[in-house]
Design a protein around this motif. Structure first.
Motif, PDB file in Angstrom:
ATOM      1  N   PHE A   1      14.199  67.031  58.681  1.00  0.00           N
ATOM      2  CA  PHE A   1      13.583  65.737  58.986  1.00  0.00           C
ATOM      3  C   PHE A   1      13.024  65.060  57.737  1.00  0.00           C
ATOM      4  O   PHE A   1      13.162  63.859  57.554  1.00  0.00           O
ATOM      5  CB  PHE A   1      12.459  65.906  60.015  1.00  0.00           C
ATOM      6  N   SER A   2      12.392  65.846  56.873  1.00  0.00           N
ATOM      7  CA  SER A   2      11.719  65.242  55.722  1.00  0.00           C
ATOM      8  C   SER A   2      12.686  64.801  54.628  1.00  0.00           C
ATOM      9  O   SER A   2      12.289  64.068  53.727  1.00  0.00           O
ATOM     10  CB  SER A   2      10.679  66.201  55.149  1.00  0.00           C
ATOM     11  N   GLU A   3      13.925  65.228  54.691  1.00  0.00           N
ATOM     12  CA  GLU A   3      14.916  64.751  53.716  1.00  0.00           C
ATOM     13  C   GLU A   3      15.881  63.746  54.330  1.00  0.00           C
ATOM     14  O   GLU A   3      16.248  62.766  53.691  1.00  0.00           O
ATOM     15  CB  GLU A   3      15.687  65.924  53.111  1.00  0.00           C
ATOM     16  N   GLU A   4      16.310  63.992  55.540  1.00  0.00           N
ATOM     17  CA  GLU A   4      17.280  63.096  56.157  1.00  0.00           C
ATOM     18  C   GLU A   4      16.692  61.731  56.476  1.00  0.00           C
ATOM     19  O   GLU A   4      17.360  60.720  56.289  1.00  0.00           O
ATOM     20  CB  GLU A   4      17.875  63.724  57.426  1.00  0.00           C
ATOM     21  N   ILE A   5      15.461  61.684  56.969  1.00  0.00           N
ATOM     22  CA  ILE A   5      14.881  60.380  57.317  1.00  0.00           C
ATOM     23  C   ILE A   5      14.739  59.494  56.082  1.00  0.00           C
ATOM     24  O   ILE A   5      15.182  58.353  56.094  1.00  0.00           O
ATOM     25  CB  ILE A   5      13.560  60.550  58.093  1.00  0.00           C
ATOM     26  N   PRO A   6      14.170  59.990  54.966  1.00  0.00           N
ATOM     27  CA  PRO A   6      14.109  59.103  53.781  1.00  0.00           C
ATOM     28  C   PRO A   6      15.479  58.738  53.216  1.00  0.00           C
ATOM     29  O   PRO A   6      15.717  57.590  52.855  1.00  0.00           O
ATOM     30  CB  PRO A   6      13.308  59.909  52.760  1.00  0.00           C
ATOM     31  N   PHE A   7      16.388  59.708  53.130  1.00  0.00           N
ATOM     32  CA  PHE A   7      17.684  59.410  52.530  1.00  0.00           C
ATOM     33  C   PHE A   7      18.547  58.559  53.444  1.00  0.00           C
ATOM     34  O   PHE A   7      19.186  57.614  52.994  1.00  0.00           O
ATOM     35  CB  PHE A   7      18.432  60.706  52.163  1.00  0.00           C
ATOM     36  N   ARG A   8      18.601  58.881  54.712  1.00  0.00           N
ATOM     37  CA  ARG A   8      19.475  58.150  55.618  1.00  0.00           C
ATOM     38  C   ARG A   8      18.807  56.909  56.190  1.00  0.00           C
ATOM     39  O   ARG A   8      19.471  56.036  56.712  1.00  0.00           O
ATOM     40  CB  ARG A   8      19.918  59.041  56.780  1.00  0.00           C
ATOM     41  N   GLY A   9      17.494  56.828  56.114  1.00  0.00           N
ATOM     42  CA  GLY A   9      16.782  55.668  56.629  1.00  0.00           C
ATOM     43  C   GLY A   9      16.689  54.566  55.595  1.00  0.00           C
ATOM     44  O   GLY A   9      17.618  53.766  55.438  1.00  0.00           O
ATOM     45  N   PRO A  10      15.584  54.511  54.867  1.00  0.00           N
ATOM     46  CA  PRO A  10      15.392  53.407  53.920  1.00  0.00           C
ATOM     47  C   PRO A  10      16.444  53.336  52.816  1.00  0.00           C
ATOM     48  O   PRO A  10      16.929  52.260  52.500  1.00  0.00           O
ATOM     49  CB  PRO A  10      14.010  53.677  53.323  1.00  0.00           C
ATOM     50  N   LEU A  11      16.813  54.473  52.226  1.00  0.00           N
ATOM     51  CA  LEU A  11      17.757  54.414  51.107  1.00  0.00           C
ATOM     52  C   LEU A  11      19.138  53.929  51.530  1.00  0.00           C
ATOM     53  O   LEU A  11      19.724  53.062  50.893  1.00  0.00           O
ATOM     54  CB  LEU A  11      17.868  55.783  50.427  1.00  0.00           C
ATOM     55  N   GLN A  12      19.667  54.505  52.585  1.00  0.00           N
ATOM     56  CA  GLN A  12      21.005  54.094  53.015  1.00  0.00           C
ATOM     57  C   GLN A  12      21.006  52.658  53.520  1.00  0.00           C
ATOM     58  O   GLN A  12      21.917  51.889  53.211  1.00  0.00           O
ATOM     59  CB  GLN A  12      21.552  55.030  54.093  1.00  0.00           C
ATOM     60  N   THR A  13      19.987  52.281  54.272  1.00  0.00           N
ATOM     61  CA  THR A  13      19.920  50.908  54.762  1.00  0.00           C
ATOM     62  C   THR A  13      19.831  49.933  53.595  1.00  0.00           C
ATOM     63  O   THR A  13      20.533  48.921  53.567  1.00  0.00           O
ATOM     64  CB  THR A  13      18.701  50.744  55.697  1.00  0.00           C
ATOM     65  N   PHE A  14      18.989  50.253  52.618  1.00  0.00           N
ATOM     66  CA  PHE A  14      18.846  49.406  51.436  1.00  0.00           C
ATOM     67  C   PHE A  14      20.176  49.271  50.695  1.00  0.00           C
ATOM     68  O   PHE A  14      20.613  48.167  50.352  1.00  0.00           O
ATOM     69  CB  PHE A  14      17.773  49.998  50.512  1.00  0.00           C
ATOM     70  N   LEU A  15      20.829  50.408  50.447  1.00  0.00           N
ATOM     71  CA  LEU A  15      22.093  50.386  49.700  1.00  0.00           C
ATOM     72  C   LEU A  15      23.198  49.656  50.456  1.00  0.00           C
ATOM     73  O   LEU A  15      23.996  48.931  49.856  1.00  0.00           O
ATOM     74  CB  LEU A  15      22.539  51.801  49.362  1.00  0.00           C
ATOM     75  N   MET A  16      23.254  49.844  51.771  1.00  0.00           N
ATOM     76  CA  MET A  16      24.319  49.196  52.536  1.00  0.00           C
ATOM     77  C   MET A  16      24.128  47.682  52.606  1.00  0.00           C
ATOM     78  O   MET A  16      25.102  46.938  52.645  1.00  0.00           O
ATOM     79  CB  MET A  16      24.419  49.795  53.935  1.00  0.00           C
ATOM     80  N   LYS A  17      22.881  47.234  52.593  1.00  0.00           N
ATOM     81  CA  LYS A  17      22.626  45.788  52.627  1.00  0.00           C
ATOM     82  C   LYS A  17      22.908  45.137  51.276  1.00  0.00           C
ATOM     83  O   LYS A  17      23.213  43.962  51.207  1.00  0.00           O
ATOM     84  CB  LYS A  17      21.180  45.517  53.036  1.00  0.00           C
ATOM     85  N   ARG A  18      22.777  45.897  50.211  1.00  0.00           N
ATOM     86  CA  ARG A  18      22.885  45.306  48.878  1.00  0.00           C
ATOM     87  C   ARG A  18      24.145  45.680  48.120  1.00  0.00           C
ATOM     88  O   ARG A  18      24.279  45.381  46.947  1.00  0.00           O
ATOM     89  CB  ARG A  18      21.659  45.698  48.063  1.00  0.00           C
ATOM     90  N   SER A  19      25.045  46.361  48.774  1.00  0.00           N
ATOM     91  CA  SER A  19      26.316  46.696  48.120  1.00  0.00           C
ATOM     92  C   SER A  19      27.459  46.386  49.063  1.00  0.00           C
ATOM     93  O   SER A  19      27.282  46.293  50.273  1.00  0.00           O
ATOM     94  CB  SER A  19      26.342  48.176  47.709  1.00  0.00           C
ATOM     95  N   CYS A  20      28.617  46.224  48.488  1.00  0.00           N
ATOM     96  CA  CYS A  20      29.789  45.975  49.309  1.00  0.00           C
ATOM     97  C   CYS A  20      30.938  46.799  48.730  1.00  0.00           C
ATOM     98  O   CYS A  20      30.873  47.289  47.620  1.00  0.00           O
ATOM     99  CB  CYS A  20      30.137  44.495  49.350  1.00  0.00           C
ATOM    100  N   GLY A  21      31.950  46.925  49.502  1.00  0.00           N
ATOM    101  CA  GLY A  21      33.115  47.674  49.059  1.00  0.00           C
ATOM    102  C   GLY A  21      33.252  48.988  49.791  1.00  0.00           C
ATOM    103  O   GLY A  21      32.291  49.515  50.345  1.00  0.00           O
ATOM    104  N   ARG A  22      34.452  49.484  49.769  1.00  0.00           N
ATOM    105  CA  ARG A  22      34.761  50.739  50.450  1.00  0.00           C
ATOM    106  C   ARG A  22      35.529  51.627  49.486  1.00  0.00           C
ATOM    107  O   ARG A  22      36.215  51.139  48.596  1.00  0.00           O
ATOM    108  CB  ARG A  22      35.564  50.479  51.710  1.00  0.00           C
ATOM    109  N   ILE A  23      35.393  52.906  49.686  1.00  0.00           N
ATOM    110  CA  ILE A  23      36.106  53.891  48.870  1.00  0.00           C
ATOM    111  C   ILE A  23      36.999  54.685  49.807  1.00  0.00           C
ATOM    112  O   ILE A  23      36.550  55.183  50.840  1.00  0.00           O
ATOM    113  CB  ILE A  23      35.129  54.810  48.124  1.00  0.00           C
TER     114      ILE A  23
END
Length: 145
Positions: free
Chosen positions: A92-114
């Motif tokens: 919980f203490s790693e997944e929530i920070p990484f998958r919550g704010p960080l992933q949401t932030f990165l997905m809103k501010r980046s584009c493209g697919r690999i």
């Protein structure tokens, strides 16, 4: 005492992430909601059980001389405490920070697919995976395999 420091470290990380998410008041936007429609809970539990068993095999077979011996109650308590920390609290203490704010932030501010073979991922997922790996690189020289 090191375990107390680990709990404190992970607890602060979790609380900071929850405060950041809660300040906006939109927990669902950060992935903190029950899944709608198809749920993968059974698959997640099956994969977790598979990895628990496979890591136990790697760690204890052939018998590891540094592994705690069965029947020692102090060693059993240490194993239970460590497994509860690693198995529940760290998740919980790693997944929530990484998958919550960080992933949401990165997905809103980046584009493209690999694309890799049949897999197609958002570039934010790859960046986040690299950040997660970098955050854990010290484990390779601090802890034995």
């Amino acid at each position: 005492m090191p375990r107390i420091a680990l709990y404190a470290n992970h607890l602060v990380r979790l609380l900071v992430a929850l405060l950041l998410i809660g300040s906006k008041g939109r927990f669902a936007e950060y992935g903190l909601q029950w899944p709608k429609g198809k749920s993968y809970v059974v698959a997640e539990i099956a994969w977790a059980a598979f990895f628990c068993v496979s890591m136990a095999i790697v760690d204890y077979f052939p018998p590891n001389p540094s592994a705690p011996r069965a029947g020692r109650s102090a060693a059993d308590r240490l194993k239970a405490g460590w497994l509860s920390f690693e198995g529940f609290f760290v998740g919980f203490s790693e997944e929530i920070p990484f998958r919550g704010p960080l992933q949401t932030f990165l997905m809103k501010r980046s584009c493209g697919r690999i694309r890799f073979l049949k897999f197609d991922m958002h570039v934010a997922a790859v960046i986040l995976a690299m950040l997660f790996a970098l955050a854990h690189v010290s484990n390779f020289w601090e802890r034995p395999f």
